[in-house]
Design a protein around this motif. Structure first.
Motif, PDB file in Angstrom:
ATOM      1  N   ASN A  99      27.126  44.398  37.096  1.00  0.00           N
ATOM      2  CA  ASN A  99      27.744  45.389  35.916  1.00  0.00           C
ATOM      3  C   ASN A  99      28.841  44.407  35.336  1.00  0.00           C
ATOM      4  N   TRP A 216      29.263  52.187  41.123  1.00  0.00           N
ATOM      5  CA  TRP A 216      30.406  51.948  40.538  1.00  0.00           C
ATOM      6  C   TRP A 216      31.072  50.609  40.557  1.00  0.00           C
ATOM      7  N   TYR A 217      30.511  49.934  41.569  1.00  0.00           N
ATOM      8  CA  TYR A 217      31.215  48.325  41.811  1.00  0.00           C
ATOM      9  C   TYR A 217      30.075  47.475  41.626  1.00  0.00           C
ATOM     10  N   SER A 218      29.847  46.991  40.570  1.00  0.00           N
ATOM     11  CA  SER A 218      29.097  45.667  40.581  1.00  0.00           C
ATOM     12  C   SER A 218      29.806  44.700  39.773  1.00  0.00           C
ATOM     13  N   THR A 219      30.622  44.660  39.483  1.00  0.00           N
ATOM     14  CA  THR A 219      31.629  43.605  38.626  1.00  0.00           C
ATOM     15  C   THR A 219      31.433  42.473  39.194  1.00  0.00           C
ATOM     16  N   THR A 237      33.296  42.828  33.618  1.00  0.00           N
ATOM     17  CA  THR A 237      32.975  43.924  34.140  1.00  0.00           C
ATOM     18  C   THR A 237      32.628  45.123  33.193  1.00  0.00           C
ATOM     19  N   GLY A 239      33.220  48.319  33.969  1.00  0.00           N
ATOM     20  CA  GLY A 239      34.058  49.323  34.421  1.00  0.00           C
ATOM     21  C   GLY A 239      33.379  50.022  35.204  1.00  0.00           C
ATOM     22  N   MET A 240      33.462  51.489  35.098  1.00  0.00           N
ATOM     23  CA  MET A 240      32.944  52.408  35.892  1.00  0.00           C
ATOM     24  C   MET A 240      32.005  53.338  35.597  1.00  0.00           C
ATOM     25  N   ARG A 247      38.818  54.574  29.568  1.00  0.00           N
ATOM     26  CA  ARG A 247      39.243  54.408  30.905  1.00  0.00           C
ATOM     27  C   ARG A 247      39.120  52.757  30.930  1.00  0.00           C
ATOM     28  N   GLY A 249      39.831  49.791  34.080  1.00  0.00           N
ATOM     29  CA  GLY A 249      40.065  49.497  35.395  1.00  0.00           C
ATOM     30  C   GLY A 249      41.017  48.463  35.685  1.00  0.00           C
ATOM     31  N   ASP A 250      40.887  47.862  36.921  1.00  0.00           N
ATOM     32  CA  ASP A 250      41.590  46.750  37.240  1.00  0.00           C
ATOM     33  C   ASP A 250      41.250  45.121  36.705  1.00  0.00           C
ATOM     34  N   SER A 251      39.803  45.206  36.248  1.00  0.00           N
ATOM     35  CA  SER A 251      39.319  44.101  36.259  1.00  0.00           C
ATOM     36  C   SER A 251      39.894  42.901  35.109  1.00  0.00           C
ATOM     37  N   THR A 270      36.774  43.510  43.272  1.00  0.00           N
ATOM     38  CA  THR A 270      35.627  44.316  43.035  1.00  0.00           C
ATOM     39  C   THR A 270      35.996  45.796  43.358  1.00  0.00           C
ATOM     40  N   GLY A 271      36.021  46.896  42.950  1.00  0.00           N
ATOM     41  CA  GLY A 271      36.151  48.260  43.776  1.00  0.00           C
ATOM     42  C   GLY A 271      36.606  49.190  42.841  1.00  0.00           C
ATOM     43  N   HIS A 272      37.066  50.212  43.451  1.00  0.00           N
ATOM     44  CA  HIS A 272      37.432  51.340  42.737  1.00  0.00           C
ATOM     45  C   HIS A 272      39.019  50.918  42.125  1.00  0.00           C
ATOM     46  N   GLY A 273      38.925  50.505  40.734  1.00  0.00           N
ATOM     47  CA  GLY A 273      39.711  50.010  40.002  1.00  0.00           C
ATOM     48  C   GLY A 273      41.343  50.696  39.926  1.00  0.00           C
TER      49      GLY A 273
HETATM   50  N1  ASP Z   1      36.898  47.494  39.459  1.00  0.00           N
HETATM   51  C1  ASP Z   1      35.958  47.887  38.595  1.00  0.00           C
HETATM   52  C2  ASP Z   1      36.626  48.870  37.839  1.00  0.00           C
HETATM   53  O1  ASP Z   1      37.434  49.615  38.533  1.00  0.00           O
HETATM   54  C3  ASP Z   1      34.715  48.184  39.112  1.00  0.00           C
HETATM   55  C4  ASP Z   1      33.885  47.385  39.721  1.00  0.00           C
HETATM   56  O2  ASP Z   1      34.384  46.446  40.669  1.00  0.00           O
HETATM   57  O3  ASP Z   1      32.728  47.400  39.597  1.00  0.00           O
HETATM   58  O4  ASP Z   1      36.531  49.130  36.588  1.00  0.00           O
END
Ligand code: ASP
Length: 365
Positions: A99, A216-219, A237, A239-240, A247, A249-251, A270-273
């Motif tokens: 992602n 959702w998570y393949s940053t 990334t 994002g989601m 929107r 995210g954290d990246s 990587t994860g739920h930003g």
């Molecule tokens: N962390 C990324 C985001 O929330 C998503 C991901 O890790 O794939 O945008």
């Protein structure tokens, strides 16, 4: 008597000066000959063997290995950790399995909006772009923000205008969009539609996010240490899936998805930003290293498997400390990850029950 004392003082001063010069020389020799190491990730989530085809798994492992080796080659040739993480991320951005760049997830409108960031642990300089379109390598744009602008983060059209000065490669939107992501978006939107007939939209969205986390998570991310002992981190990334309203995210947020400081460590998440932003995960790991002096593996595990998990945030990090020690904890069933350790050994792992760091995974799902 007075002359004797003066001679002793002169001798001591001379000896001290020689010692200082010698220690500087030996420090710089050690520093430019220090261990090299690199770790990368391609996202964390509900990755299980029964949902993964043999071909897809082989392709993912192959792309991870290729990116890892490219980054490591930069370090082995005496290149900087910044160049190493950039080289690895560029390849992962081109790999359609992840992602980021080509293969990025799609917005609610079926578009691609990408975020990326990079940080130099030596200077604490950093660069990031958010919600950009059309650039083949968002990480290059982030790096230019760091080196060629007085800013840390640029977004949207402004970021694209800034990037256009640097002859970066652009691609048509169709190049970024894969059938896999189109189908993923279709499934997510169908699930939300189904759920809406029974419950309100927010609940439906939440339900979908926890249900289909692979989507959702393949940053992608990379962290490295070079021969000079300099640390760097980078993340890229789309994002989601099904994101809307611009929107982010954290990246691309320095401190949340990416952080590097030579004094402590370098981290890419990587994860739920939203959870990673609230808990300032990448910075928190580095800060705890400075405050508690506990080992990196313990510190990163506490943040990912205790703090984040307790809050309901799923995902993982890759991290490397100033001695080149790597840890890759996650609180999801799997995380695409790979590393070449300081001793030269290599790991390419997907599931929670493989690899060196498996004890750090809860393997809860
Ligand atoms: N962390 C990324 C985001 O929330 C998503 C991901 O890790 O794939 O945008």
């Amino acid at each position: 008597m007075y002359r004797l004392a003066l001679t002793s003082v002169t001798r001591i001063t001379t000896a001290l000066a020689i010692l200082i010069v010698l220690s500087t020389i030996s420090w710089s020799t050690v520093a430019s000959d220090g261990p090299i190491a690199i770790a990368i990730h391609g996202g964390a989530g509900t990755i299980s063997r029964d949902q993964m085809s043999t071909e897809r798994e082989a392709a993912i492992r192959g792309e991870l290995k290729k990116a890892l080796e490219a980054g490591h080659a930069v370090l082995a040739e005496g290149g900087s950790s910044l160049d190493a993480v950039t080289a690895a991320i560029r390849l992962l951005e081109d790999a359609p399995q992840f992602n980021a760049g080509r293969g990025a997830v799609l917005t609610e409108q079926g578009k691609v909006e990408m975020d990326a960031s990079i940080m130099d642990g030596r200077t604490l300089e950093a660069g990031a772009v958010a919600s950009i379109t059309g650039l083949r390598h968002p990480i290059d744009a982030a790096r230019h923000v760091m080196t060629d602008s007085p800013h840390v983060m640029l977004m949207g059209k402004g970021a694209e205008t800034f990037a256009s000065q640097f002859d970066l490669e652009t691609m048509d939107e169709a190049w970024f969009i894969t059938d896999f992501r189109r189908e993923q978006l279709r499934q997510i939107q169908a699930q939300i539609e189904d759920a809406q007939t029974q419950e309100n939209e927010t609940a439906a969205l939440n339900r979908t996010s926890s249900k289909d986390s692979t989507a959702w998570y393949s940053t992608v991310g990379a962290v490295a240490i070079d021969h000079d002992g300099n640390l760097a981190a980078a993340t890229s990334t789309g994002g989601m899936s099904n994101k809307r309203w611009g929107r982010v995210g954290d990246s691309p947020i320095i401190g949340a998805g990416t952080y590097a400081n030579n004094q402590t460590c370098a981290v890419s998440a990587t994860g739920h930003g939203e959870y990673f932003i609230r808990h300032v995960v990448a910075y928190d790991i580095c800060a705890r290293m400075a405050y508690t002096a506990r080992p990196l593996a313990h510190t990163a595990d506490v943040v990912v498997n205790q703090v984040l998990k307790a809050a309901g945030g799923s995902g993982g990090v890759i991290a490397i400390d100033r001695f080149g020690r790597i840890t890759m904890p996650f609180n999801t069933p799997g995380m695409y990850r790979a590393a070449i350790y300081r001793d030269g050994s290599m790991e390419v792992s997907i599931y929670g029950d493989e690899g060196r760091d498996q004890k750090n995974s809860t393997n809860a799902h």
